[in-house]
Enzyme design. Sequence first.
Site, PDB file in Angstrom:
ATOM      1  N   GLU A 183       0.917  -1.238   0.074  1.00  0.00           N
ATOM      2  CA  GLU A 183       0.034  -0.084   0.241  1.00  0.00           C
ATOM      3  C   GLU A 183       0.881   1.296   0.012  1.00  0.00           C
ATOM      4  O   GLU A 183       0.849   2.201   0.841  1.00  0.00           O
ATOM      5  CB  GLU A 183      -0.964   0.235   1.169  1.00  0.00           C
ATOM      6  CG  GLU A 183      -2.054  -1.243   1.132  1.00  0.00           C
ATOM      7  CD  GLU A 183      -2.968  -0.941   2.285  1.00  0.00           C
ATOM      8  OE1 GLU A 183      -2.724  -0.350   3.172  1.00  0.00           O
ATOM      9  OE2 GLU A 183      -4.064  -1.650   1.737  1.00  0.00           O
ATOM     10  N   GLU A 216      -5.481  -8.189  -1.199  1.00  0.00           N
ATOM     11  CA  GLU A 216      -6.115  -8.154   0.183  1.00  0.00           C
ATOM     12  C   GLU A 216      -7.627  -7.721  -0.199  1.00  0.00           C
ATOM     13  O   GLU A 216      -7.867  -6.821  -1.136  1.00  0.00           O
ATOM     14  CB  GLU A 216      -5.520  -7.009   0.988  1.00  0.00           C
ATOM     15  CG  GLU A 216      -4.341  -6.999   1.570  1.00  0.00           C
ATOM     16  CD  GLU A 216      -3.792  -6.136   2.571  1.00  0.00           C
ATOM     17  OE1 GLU A 216      -4.787  -5.345   3.257  1.00  0.00           O
ATOM     18  OE2 GLU A 216      -2.737  -6.085   2.472  1.00  0.00           O
TER      19      GLU A 216
HETATM   20  C1  BG6 Z   1      -4.634  -2.977   4.628  1.00  0.00           C
HETATM   21  C2  BG6 Z   1      -3.048  -3.175   5.085  1.00  0.00           C
HETATM   22  O1  BG6 Z   1      -4.550  -1.779   4.728  1.00  0.00           O
HETATM   23  O2  BG6 Z   1      -5.699  -3.502   5.230  1.00  0.00           O
HETATM   24  C3  BG6 Z   1      -3.213  -4.680   6.271  1.00  0.00           C
HETATM   25  O3  BG6 Z   1      -2.415  -3.921   4.057  1.00  0.00           O
HETATM   26  C4  BG6 Z   1      -4.382  -4.420   7.040  1.00  0.00           C
HETATM   27  O4  BG6 Z   1      -1.983  -4.420   6.857  1.00  0.00           O
HETATM   28  C5  BG6 Z   1      -5.505  -4.604   6.283  1.00  0.00           C
HETATM   29  O5  BG6 Z   1      -4.225  -5.194   8.141  1.00  0.00           O
HETATM   30  C6  BG6 Z   1      -7.044  -4.423   7.112  1.00  0.00           C
HETATM   31  O6  BG6 Z   1      -6.926  -3.490   7.893  1.00  0.00           O
HETATM   32  P1  BG6 Z   1      -7.437  -3.404   9.311  1.00  0.00           P
HETATM   33  O7  BG6 Z   1      -6.898  -2.004   9.967  1.00  0.00           O
HETATM   34  O8  BG6 Z   1      -8.611  -3.744   9.426  1.00  0.00           O
HETATM   35  O9  BG6 Z   1      -6.250  -4.337   9.973  1.00  0.00           O
END
Ligand code: BG6
Length: 485
Positions: free
Chosen positions: A175, A376
């Site tokens: 990211e 993701e």
């Molecule tokens: C992304 C990141 O922003 O989202 C991860 O690459 C992160 O590291 C994921 O865990 C989900 O976000 P969160 O805040 O729910 O953990």
Amino acid sequence: MSFKKDFLWGGATAANQFEGAWNVDGKGPSCSDMCTGGSHTVSKRITQTIEENTFYPSHEAIDFYHRYKEDIALFAEMGFKVFRFSIAWTRIFPTGMEKAPNEAGLKFYEDVIDECLKYNIEPLITISHYEVPFGITEKYNGWASREVIDLYMNYCVAIFNRYKGKVKYWLTFNEINSATMPMGGYLSQGILNEGTTDFINQVDIPKLRFQGLHHQFIASAKAVKLAHEIDSNYKIGCMQLFATMYPYTCNPDDIVKTQQDSRVMNYFCGDVQVRGEYPTYMNRYFKENNIEIKIEDKDLEILKEGCVDFYTFSYYMSICVSSDPKEASTSGNILGGVKNPYLKASDWGWQIDPKGLRYTLNEIYDRYQIPMMVVENGLGAYDKKESDGSINDDYRIEYLKEHIEQMEEAVEDGVDLFGYTPWGCIDLVSASTGEMAKRYGFIYVDKYDDGSGDLSRLKKKSFNWYKQVIESNGEKLENADTVYA
Ligand code: BG6
């Protein structure tokens, strides 16, 4: 059948959020290790030293470091073809500044890679995922300093050489575009400006973040070139946080604002990493925001020589953009924006928009025409362990099913999509809040926000569902227990 025959189904994690063992076998502290726990409403604190009697979620996390064999066996049981994880820079170079790498750290990841290969799981490695060595923060204020490019390159030399022949896919920065927002200053770049005490309200100096991004672009481009020289089979990707933006109304002011905001947040970094040059629209943004970037003579050439091989992104939500200040930020999304009346949101206020994923895949592919992967996606939710030990996460199945259906639509639309790694395939620490309660996994981990829990692993209902999805290459998406009217 829409998905390619060898489509890479799997899951994604990050070292600082699941390994634990934060100071074991020579590992040094990273920026994430200095963050306390937090919640949806209370920000994580950033401490300059480790405080006694304070809970730091990354220190033990879910202890993947000591349980990787058990966890990878569970991934294999689901049929994973790929496993996305990151290397903790501080296991290899504890302060980021050592000349020689730490053998124990190199060996740990070699073992993890070998364990994946044992099950024919392709490792997909993020080189830097929200864990700049804290030593680099203290000495250089993170990526704000140009010296960090060389430090990152030492790290790349060590890992590219060591894992040659075993790994094919790498991502230079997780990211990377999160640093277009104040939140990314510390987490992504290790920038800690005087006066910052918490994660949500960082003392922000935009000029430093954008200078930091320039250094990261150069580092990324050099890493691409180096990787190709070391092993011609290496494929290097970029990774963007995609905050899909819709105009709130058809008022042309909303349309133009959406285009401008989306360029800076969603496209700027990808444009540099894929096309190898700064997009012209950024000149105006820099001018209007008094941001001057120091660019050295050779830099533009370096960027051109280091274009990525593939494009990856995270996708959780979409937001609406309004030019009307009264609408302001009404959605509660971490990424701001105006609430979309057509969408539901998660318990953390992240708006759920499966069709937005189809739209996004098409938009990006139209722009670049290079292979893509969704690295993701997922639903952070409160899971309940029943008295019989079952975890019935039908809401997660529903979320993922709807997103996979839309990926399939995008493939039908012509997008070259070659893989999908839902986030937090095993429960882990939340990056934004530091919570364990915000769970994403197919595998439940007995670990709680007060640090308690025996760390045992349990299969959730979604575990067998995802197994069936992978087995059928995305054909069988139904949740067996759903009753259809
Ligand atoms: C992304 C990141 O922003 O989202 C991860 O690459 C992160 O590291 C994921 O865990 C989900 O976000 P969160 O805040 O729910 O953990």
